[in-house]
Structures are given as structure tokens and as C-alpha cells.
Design an enzyme around this catalytic site. Sequence first.
Site, mmCIF file in Angstrom:
data_model
loop_
_atom_site.group_PDB
_atom_site.id
_atom_site.type_symbol
_atom_site.label_atom_id
_atom_site.label_comp_id
_atom_site.label_asym_id
_atom_site.label_seq_id
_atom_site.Cartn_x
_atom_site.Cartn_y
_atom_site.Cartn_z
ATOM 1 N N ASN A 8 1.626 3.421 12.084
ATOM 2 C CA ASN A 8 2.581 2.331 12.296
ATOM 3 C C ASN A 8 3.534 2.783 13.396
ATOM 4 O OD1 ASN A 8 4.547 0.372 12.201
ATOM 5 N ND2 ASN A 8 5.395 1.040 10.229
ATOM 6 N N LYS A 60 5.817 1.133 14.847
ATOM 7 C CA LYS A 60 7.147 0.491 14.775
ATOM 8 C C LYS A 60 7.555 -0.021 16.169
ATOM 9 C CE LYS A 60 8.185 3.538 10.977
ATOM 10 N NZ LYS A 60 9.178 4.009 10.021
ATOM 11 N N HIS A 66 6.414 -4.222 5.020
ATOM 12 C CA HIS A 66 6.955 -2.871 5.231
ATOM 13 C C HIS A 66 8.409 -2.841 4.758
ATOM 14 C CE1 HIS A 66 8.379 0.735 7.245
ATOM 15 N NE2 HIS A 66 7.114 1.113 7.284
ATOM 16 N N GLU A 123 10.972 -1.674 6.012
ATOM 17 C CA GLU A 123 11.975 -2.005 7.044
ATOM 18 C C GLU A 123 12.094 -3.518 7.200
ATOM 19 O OE1 GLU A 123 10.331 0.559 10.067
ATOM 20 O OE2 GLU A 123 10.935 2.279 8.860
ATOM 21 N N GLU A 168 4.853 3.353 -0.288
ATOM 22 C CA GLU A 168 5.779 4.050 0.606
ATOM 23 C C GLU A 168 7.155 4.133 -0.047
ATOM 24 O OE1 GLU A 168 4.288 3.881 4.881
ATOM 25 O OE2 GLU A 168 5.516 2.107 4.593
ATOM 26 N N GLY A 179 10.543 8.260 7.252
ATOM 27 C CA GLY A 179 11.317 8.695 8.413
ATOM 28 C C GLY A 179 12.403 9.709 8.079
ATOM 29 N N SER A 194 6.716 10.204 5.610
ATOM 30 C CA SER A 194 6.759 11.553 6.187
ATOM 31 C C SER A 194 5.445 12.319 6.033
ATOM 32 C CB SER A 194 7.941 12.346 5.606
ATOM 33 O OG SER A 194 9.159 11.711 5.956
HETATM 34 C C1 PEP Z 1 6.156 4.169 7.887
HETATM 35 O O1 PEP Z 1 6.865 3.692 8.744
HETATM 36 O O2 PEP Z 1 5.371 3.431 7.296
HETATM 37 C C2 PEP Z 1 6.279 5.590 7.591
HETATM 38 C C3 PEP Z 1 5.651 6.067 6.555
HETATM 39 O O3 PEP Z 1 7.054 6.359 8.442
HETATM 40 P P1 PEP Z 1 7.157 7.986 8.495
HETATM 41 O O4 PEP Z 1 5.754 8.509 8.453
HETATM 42 O O5 PEP Z 1 7.853 8.282 9.772
HETATM 43 O O6 PEP Z 1 7.936 8.388 7.287
#
Ligand code: PEP
Length: 247
Positions: free
Chosen positions: A5, A7, A91, A93, A163, A169, A209
Site C-alpha cells: 500500500n 498510500k 483502510h 486511515e 491491521e 506506521g 510494520s
Molecule cells: C498499511 O498502511 O496498511 C500498513 C500496514 O503500513 P505500515 O506497514 O507502514 O505499518
Amino acid sequence: MLAGNWKMHTTSAEATTLIEGIATAARAAKDREVVVGPPFTLLETAKRAIGDAPISLAAQHLHWEPKGAFTGEVSGEMLRDIGCSHVIIGHSERRQFFGETDATVSQRIGAALRVGLHAIVCVGESLEQRENNQTLAVIDTQIRGGLHGLDAAAFASLTVAYEPVWAIGTGKVATTEQAEDVHAAIRKQLGTLVGGDVAETVRILYGGSVKPDNVDALMAQPNIDGALVGGASLDPKAFSRIIEFSN
Ligand code: PEP
């Protein structure tokens, strides 16, 4: 499935370099599906850069209507037209900053499936919810709210991504036990919605992460069927290593 992803990152030159940098790993990954999710503006560039490499193209969002007066939105038909096969829906976000709810997640899933897009549906609890022991209740509400009313055929076109919001992040990865516990619970919840046999076939990705140094342990868990990767998917070396995980 190893899905990146991106973003709101990358220029067209960076997108091309990134895809060229993971193509070798994707070609070697015979038993895994590799997906990249660039921003809308780079879908066409990404499609061109992918060429005949076995990399699927995902959008990060879609609107549920096929067309109309919805300034700033993009429909499933448009995504199919530009070469997407997948779309990320719900997601955290989007939930946190753009008013996404389980009801709108459900509408977007319906729209994606109607045009033949594979939906990657995200669920996950906040830190506060985890600390208050609400993780499974939150996930249950998100799963039922987003996926109710879908039949077995629909589940073949759907992947769930767990997630935990506190791990996205932040560099804080869920322990393999924490992740596996929730994945097993999600599979059970899917079983109550659509039956155990179908639930066994649904891929459940972990996101939060994921990095080269933790991917192997995560992928070794019985109910973790892949990863949705943010930050590390922007580094071709790191994402290649994630694609090449061993378990
Ligand atoms: C994501 O944006 O779906 C995500 C898991 O980000 P990160 O791997 O940076 O934590």
C-alpha cells in the site's frame, strides 16, 4: 498475498523504479500473489511498468456508484478500465481521517465485486480498544458490518487484512501470537457468516510494520496468509525480501 500500500507516496519516476525493483522477486514467487497499490494518479504508469511481470495492480479506494456527480471520487468501472484487478477497502486511515464506516465499507465491497475487482478489506482495533480488551468485539463488528449478506462466491473475490491501528506506521509490530490469535478469531467469525469450508479458503493478511526482519515469523503462523505492507513496500529491496519470505 504480499500487497504493498503506497498510500500518498511516489512520483511517476519513483513508481517505475519501484516496480522494476520488485519484478525479479515477483517472477520468482511462484506460490504467492504480489500486489502493488499506487495512488490513483500512478495506476496507468504502474500498469505500464508492470508489463508482463506477475504483479497485480490495486487501487487504494473506490466509490460505490458507477458514475455521477461525485467530485474527487473514482468508480470501480474506472479502476477496471485502467487495469486494476484489486482494490483496498476500509483502510484505517480512511476510517480515521475520511469518515469511512462499516456501512460505507459494505457499499464499496459490493461495488468492487460487481465489476470483478478483488477486494482487500481492512479491519483493526485502536490501541485504546486493545487496552480495554475490546479487540475481538471491534473486529467482529467490522467484519459483520462490512461483509454481511455476501455469499460464498463473493468470498472468493475477497481478502481480509487485519491491521491493528497501533501497529501501522509506528514500527510496533504485533507479536506473532497477538496476530495469530486475532487471525484465528477472524476465520471463526467468517465461518459463522459463510460457513467453515469457505472461511478456510479466505486469505487473511496481517498489516502493521511488516518488515524483512519480522515477515518470516509472521508468515509461519497457520492463519496468516500474507501481508499488507505500507512503509516497507516503498523500498524495492525490503519489499523484495518480504515477497521472498520463508516459513
Ligand atoms: C498499511 O498502511 O496498511 C500498513 C500496514 O503500513 P505500515 O506497514 O507502514 O505499518
